[in-house]
Design a protein around this motif. Structure first.
Motif, PDB file in Angstrom:
ATOM      1  N   TYR A   1       0.811  -1.210   0.000  1.00  0.00           N
ATOM      2  CA  TYR A   1       0.000   0.000   0.000  1.00  0.00           C
ATOM      3  C   TYR A   1       0.849   1.266   0.000  1.00  0.00           C
ATOM      4  O   TYR A   1       0.381   2.325  -0.425  1.00  0.00           O
ATOM      5  CB  TYR A   1      -1.001   0.012   1.164  1.00  0.00           C
ATOM      6  N   VAL A   2       2.094   1.174   0.424  1.00  0.00           N
ATOM      7  CA  VAL A   2       3.001   2.326   0.366  1.00  0.00           C
ATOM      8  C   VAL A   2       3.210   2.745  -1.089  1.00  0.00           C
ATOM      9  O   VAL A   2       3.178   3.936  -1.414  1.00  0.00           O
ATOM     10  CB  VAL A   2       4.353   1.997   1.051  1.00  0.00           C
ATOM     11  N   TYR A   3       3.387   1.773  -1.952  1.00  0.00           N
ATOM     12  CA  TYR A   3       3.568   2.067  -3.371  1.00  0.00           C
ATOM     13  C   TYR A   3       2.277   2.570  -4.004  1.00  0.00           C
ATOM     14  O   TYR A   3       2.294   3.478  -4.829  1.00  0.00           O
ATOM     15  CB  TYR A   3       4.071   0.837  -4.120  1.00  0.00           C
ATOM     16  N   TYR A   4       1.170   1.950  -3.610  1.00  0.00           N
ATOM     17  CA  TYR A   4      -0.116   2.410  -4.120  1.00  0.00           C
ATOM     18  C   TYR A   4      -0.346   3.881  -3.773  1.00  0.00           C
ATOM     19  O   TYR A   4      -0.733   4.682  -4.627  1.00  0.00           O
ATOM     20  CB  TYR A   4      -1.262   1.583  -3.529  1.00  0.00           C
ATOM     21  N   ILE A   5      -0.127   4.215  -2.527  1.00  0.00           N
ATOM     22  CA  ILE A   5      -0.343   5.597  -2.074  1.00  0.00           C
ATOM     23  C   ILE A   5       0.614   6.545  -2.780  1.00  0.00           C
ATOM     24  O   ILE A   5       0.230   7.659  -3.155  1.00  0.00           O
ATOM     25  CB  ILE A   5      -0.227   5.688  -0.540  1.00  0.00           C
ATOM     26  N   SER A   6       1.848   6.116  -3.001  1.00  0.00           N
ATOM     27  CA  SER A   6       2.813   6.993  -3.670  1.00  0.00           C
ATOM     28  C   SER A   6       2.390   7.293  -5.111  1.00  0.00           C
ATOM     29  O   SER A   6       2.550   8.416  -5.590  1.00  0.00           O
ATOM     30  CB  SER A   6       4.215   6.383  -3.636  1.00  0.00           C
ATOM     31  N   ILE A   7       1.834   6.311  -5.788  1.00  0.00           N
ATOM     32  CA  ILE A   7       1.353   6.533  -7.152  1.00  0.00           C
ATOM     33  C   ILE A   7       0.200   7.528  -7.146  1.00  0.00           C
ATOM     34  O   ILE A   7       0.162   8.456  -7.948  1.00  0.00           O
ATOM     35  CB  ILE A   7       0.928   5.194  -7.807  1.00  0.00           C
TER      36      ILE A   7
END
Length: 179
Positions: free
Chosen positions: A101-107
């Motif tokens: 979810y860290v990557y999802y949020i960053s996108i």
């Protein structure tokens, strides 16, 4: 809290990498939405003389087209990038143990920044063409957040299936174009 900070760092890195090696660099964040607005305004309002009977303005079609177009670009780009996030971030996922979810949020953060810049130009366009600005500005942030959350949830759901159905990446792209 640390994961949220990490998401912002990844978003900042994503924006830096997006225009790395280009002559104008981060200036493309400003140039791209500006050129989009100018092109659609010139084509639909000046050349094609498209008008809507909703308001009495030579730019009536562009006044409605531009916010919708900017919102659609944000939505479709976010959904497409989120649905491919596992493949896009595969090299980092293999090396570092961080929740996905860290990557999802960053996108979403990086695309939302691009969206905000575009909407600022959209608002400036409305001011330049002397369109009455009213209650829409109060509702605009709420609308932008609703679009962001819908894109986020749809993109995350689709990303869960793309590793198992590789054709889904292409199908999503086609569906977004048709939509």
């Amino acid at each position: 809290m640390n994961n949220l900070k990490l998401s912002f760092e990844f978003a900042k890195r994503d924006l830096k990498e997006r225009y790395a090696g280009t002559s104008f660099g981060h200036l493309w964040l400003v140039i791209s939405p500006f050129v989009t607005i100018v092109i659609y305004t010139v084509i639909f309002s000046d050349f094609m003389k498209m008008k809507l009977n909703v308001i009495n303005s030579e730019y009536s079609y562009s006044i409605y087209l531009i916010p919708g177009l900017l919102s659609w670009n944000f939505f479709s780009t976010t959904v497409l990038r989120l649905s491919n996030a596992i493949f896009e971030k595969a090299n980092i996922l293999k090396k570092i143990s961080i929740p996905m979810y860290v990557y999802y949020i960053s996108i979403v953060i990086s695309e939302f920044i691009v969206y905000i810049i575009g909407m600022i130009f959209g608002v400036l366009f409305l001011v330049v063409v002397n369109h009455h600005v009213g209650i829409e500005f109060v509702v605009l942030p709420v609308y932008m957040l609703m679009v962001m959350f819908f894109a986020f949830f749809l993109g995350v759901i689709l990303s869960l299936f793309t590793p198992f159905f590789r054709d889904l990446r292409e199908i999503i792209n086609v569906i977004l174009q048709l939509w």
